[in-house]
Write a protein that holds these residues in place. Structure first.
Motif, PDB file in Angstrom:
ATOM      1  N   GLU A   5       0.841  -1.206   0.000  1.00 12.76           N
ATOM      2  CA  GLU A   5       0.000   0.000   0.000  1.00 12.76           C
ATOM      3  C   GLU A   5       0.876   1.256   0.000  1.00 12.76           C
ATOM      4  OE1 GLU A   5      -3.616   2.071   2.584  1.00 12.76           O
ATOM      5  OE2 GLU A   5      -2.633   0.235   3.311  1.00 12.76           O
ATOM      6  N   TYR A   6       1.946   1.221   0.790  1.00  3.17           N
ATOM      7  CA  TYR A   6       2.854   2.375   0.825  1.00  3.17           C
ATOM      8  C   TYR A   6       3.460   2.630  -0.556  1.00  3.17           C
ATOM      9  CZ  TYR A   6       7.009   5.173   1.741  1.00  3.17           C
ATOM     10  OH  TYR A   6       7.968   6.152   1.694  1.00  3.17           O
ATOM     11  N   LEU A   7       3.941   1.578  -1.206  1.00  4.05           N
ATOM     12  CA  LEU A   7       4.553   1.728  -2.523  1.00  4.05           C
ATOM     13  C   LEU A   7       3.546   2.213  -3.557  1.00  4.05           C
ATOM     14  CD1 LEU A   7       6.859  -1.430  -2.666  1.00  4.05           C
ATOM     15  CD2 LEU A   7       7.546   0.953  -2.334  1.00  4.05           C
ATOM     16  N   SER A   8       2.322   1.731  -3.481  1.00  2.82           N
ATOM     17  CA  SER A   8       1.307   2.153  -4.446  1.00  2.82           C
ATOM     18  C   SER A   8       0.959   3.624  -4.287  1.00  2.82           C
ATOM     19  CB  SER A   8       0.048   1.293  -4.306  1.00  2.82           C
ATOM     20  OG  SER A   8      -0.597   1.536  -3.065  1.00  2.82           O
ATOM     21  N   HIS A   9       0.992   4.118  -3.054  1.00  2.00           N
ATOM     22  CA  HIS A   9       0.679   5.524  -2.799  1.00  2.00           C
ATOM     23  C   HIS A   9       1.851   6.454  -3.098  1.00  2.00           C
ATOM     24  CE1 HIS A   9      -2.755   4.451   0.243  1.00  2.00           C
ATOM     25  NE2 HIS A   9      -3.098   4.267  -1.024  1.00  2.00           N
ATOM     26  N   HIS A  10       3.088   5.954  -2.971  1.00  2.00           N
ATOM     27  CA  HIS A  10       4.260   6.824  -3.019  1.00  2.00           C
ATOM     28  C   HIS A  10       5.245   6.476  -4.124  1.00  2.00           C
ATOM     29  CE1 HIS A  10       2.797   7.264   1.156  1.00  2.00           C
ATOM     30  NE2 HIS A  10       3.243   8.488   1.061  1.00  2.00           N
ATOM     31  N   PHE A  11       4.845   5.630  -5.076  1.00  2.00           N
ATOM     32  CA  PHE A  11       5.805   5.185  -6.079  1.00  2.00           C
ATOM     33  C   PHE A  11       6.394   6.356  -6.863  1.00  2.00           C
ATOM     34  CE2 PHE A  11       6.989   3.589 -10.297  1.00  2.00           C
ATOM     35  CZ  PHE A  11       7.913   2.623  -9.923  1.00  2.00           C
ATOM     36  N   GLY A  12       5.528   7.242  -7.353  1.00  2.00           N
ATOM     37  CA  GLY A  12       6.021   8.393  -8.099  1.00  2.00           C
ATOM     38  C   GLY A  12       6.928   9.266  -7.259  1.00  2.00           C
ATOM     39  N   PHE A  13       6.557   9.477  -6.009  1.00  2.00           N
ATOM     40  CA  PHE A  13       7.362  10.265  -5.082  1.00  2.00           C
ATOM     41  C   PHE A  13       8.737   9.632  -4.876  1.00  2.00           C
ATOM     42  CE2 PHE A  13       8.586  10.450  -0.517  1.00  2.00           C
ATOM     43  CZ  PHE A  13       8.965  11.785  -0.459  1.00  2.00           C
ATOM     44  N   LEU A  14       8.776   8.311  -4.705  1.00  2.00           N
ATOM     45  CA  LEU A  14      10.045   7.616  -4.496  1.00  2.00           C
ATOM     46  C   LEU A  14      10.928   7.674  -5.743  1.00  2.00           C
ATOM     47  CD1 LEU A  14       8.778   4.480  -2.523  1.00  2.00           C
ATOM     48  CD2 LEU A  14       9.944   6.498  -1.600  1.00  2.00           C
ATOM     49  N   VAL A  15      10.311   7.554  -6.915  1.00  2.00           N
ATOM     50  CA  VAL A  15      11.074   7.677  -8.161  1.00  2.00           C
ATOM     51  C   VAL A  15      11.682   9.069  -8.267  1.00  2.00           C
ATOM     52  CG1 VAL A  15      10.891   7.752 -10.683  1.00  2.00           C
ATOM     53  CG2 VAL A  15       9.768   5.926  -9.402  1.00  2.00           C
TER      54      VAL A  15
END
Length: 359
Positions: A5-15
């Protein structure tokens, strides 16, 4: 915490953070302090995204966990610290006292774990605001006001980043206000907005290296010709300046001394400039100011400020200015200013030769 869930919400931010981290690590243009401030902002945003996500996860549980209160205090503290880091990126010369409001906010947030001043979690695991429940938003509003005041001061110097910082301030205000109305994914509002704003400003800083002289940090010759064309209809005067004695300085004291002289004079010129007065280094020891919508009184005042600034250092330059009349081209305008400047320059060297002869 659900990692998926964290990755799905923040993937663009992490990239975005990952890409920016790679770029700044190999950066050869910005000074280490600026790189450090950008990296610190990235790290804090990443930490905030994690702590906020965990706190949200705990908030959805039927049973209260003391960790949720601690994370709430951390989150409210991080928001203001991130704002301070952004200020240190935008205005690197700011003093560290700007951290004081953020420190007070953090202290109040952590004290709320005991006295409920800012927030508390009730028995039903619902977040409640205390008497100082909006202190974090007040502190951030103060920081935004501070950025705006600093921006207005820069505007007086024809700051090229005026519009960009204004945009950053507007989006920062939005990312603080909107979560109060739309609580879903509020962490994304803040982290994504600030990360994108920092990236935009980093790109802006890199673009400046194509427009500015690396030694003096004044606008360069390429910018001069570009602005001559772009501002042709609004340029009312040109001030031409040429450093006195640069060759002797280089020959007898070394090029490092010559560079110091150029940088010192550039600072004199830049500090004297006001709104509508753009300063350029157009040659080795040649400088110019394009005056946009300036009257002759404005130009004379500029020249007097330059002379006053030079009187405080051991370097000098010859100055000439010309006002635009009728359909005079920019090239003719510069030639007229340059001709007056060389009259003053010849007088300087004649006086110097006479002084040497008398001694």
């Amino acid at each position: 915490m659900d990692l998926n869930e964290y990755l799905s919400h923040h993937f663009g931010f992490l990239v975005l953070l990952g890409g920016l981290s790679i770029v700044i690590k190999s950066d050869v243009h910005l000074d280490r302090r600026m790189i450090h401030n950008i990296a610190l902002t990235e790290a804090l945003l990443f930490l905030y995204s994690i702590t906020y996500h965990i706190e949200s996860y705990l908030g959805n549980q039927p049973v209260y966990s003391p960790l949720r209160s601690v994370l709430s205090a951390v989150n409210y503290s991080l928001i203001t610290v991130v704002f301070v880091c952004v200020i240190m990126i935008l205005f690197p010369q700011r003093k560290f006292w700007v951290f004081l409001p953020a420190a007070v906010n953090a202290a109040l947030c952590f004290l709320s774990l005991y006295n409920n001043w800012v927030f508390y979690i009730n028995e039903d695991n619902h977040f409640q605001r205390g008497p100082l429940g909006y202190i974090t938003y007040v502190v951030n509003a103060l920081y935004l006001a501070y950025i705006f005041v600093c921006l207005i001061k820069r505007r007086e110097k024809e700051s090229e980043d005026f519009v960009l910082i204004l945009f950053m301030s507007f989006t920062a205000a939005l990312c603080l206000v909107m979560p109060l109305c739309m609580t879903d994914q509020a962490d994304n509002w803040f982290t994504n907005t600030i990360a994108i704003d920092v990236l935009l400003y980093y790109i802006f800083l890199l673009l400046q290296f194509t427009k500015r002289d690396p030694l003096t940090r004044l606008l360069n010759r390429k910018s001069y010709y570009s602005d001559m064309e772009k501002l042709d209809d609004t340029i009312t005067a040109i001030v031409a300046m040429d450093m006195n004695g640069l060759k002797d300085l280089n020959d007898f004291e070394g090029h490092a001394a010559g560079d110091d002289g150029l940088k010192t004079l550039a600072k004199c010129f830049n500090n004297a400039a006001r709104y509508g007065q753009r300063v350029y280094r157009i040659g080795g020891d040649e400088f110019a100011v394009l005056c946009v919508d300036n009257s002759e009184v404005d130009v004379k005042d500029l020249v007097e400020r330059i002379r006053a600034n030079m009187s405080t250092c051991k370097y000098s330059c010859a100055i000439g200015y010309a006002m635009r009349n009728g359909e005079m081209s920019i090239d003719h305008l510069y030639h007229a200013a340059d001709t007056k400047m060389y009259v003053e320059k010849r007088a300087y060297y004649q006086q110097k030769a006479q002084e040497q002869k008398d001694s």
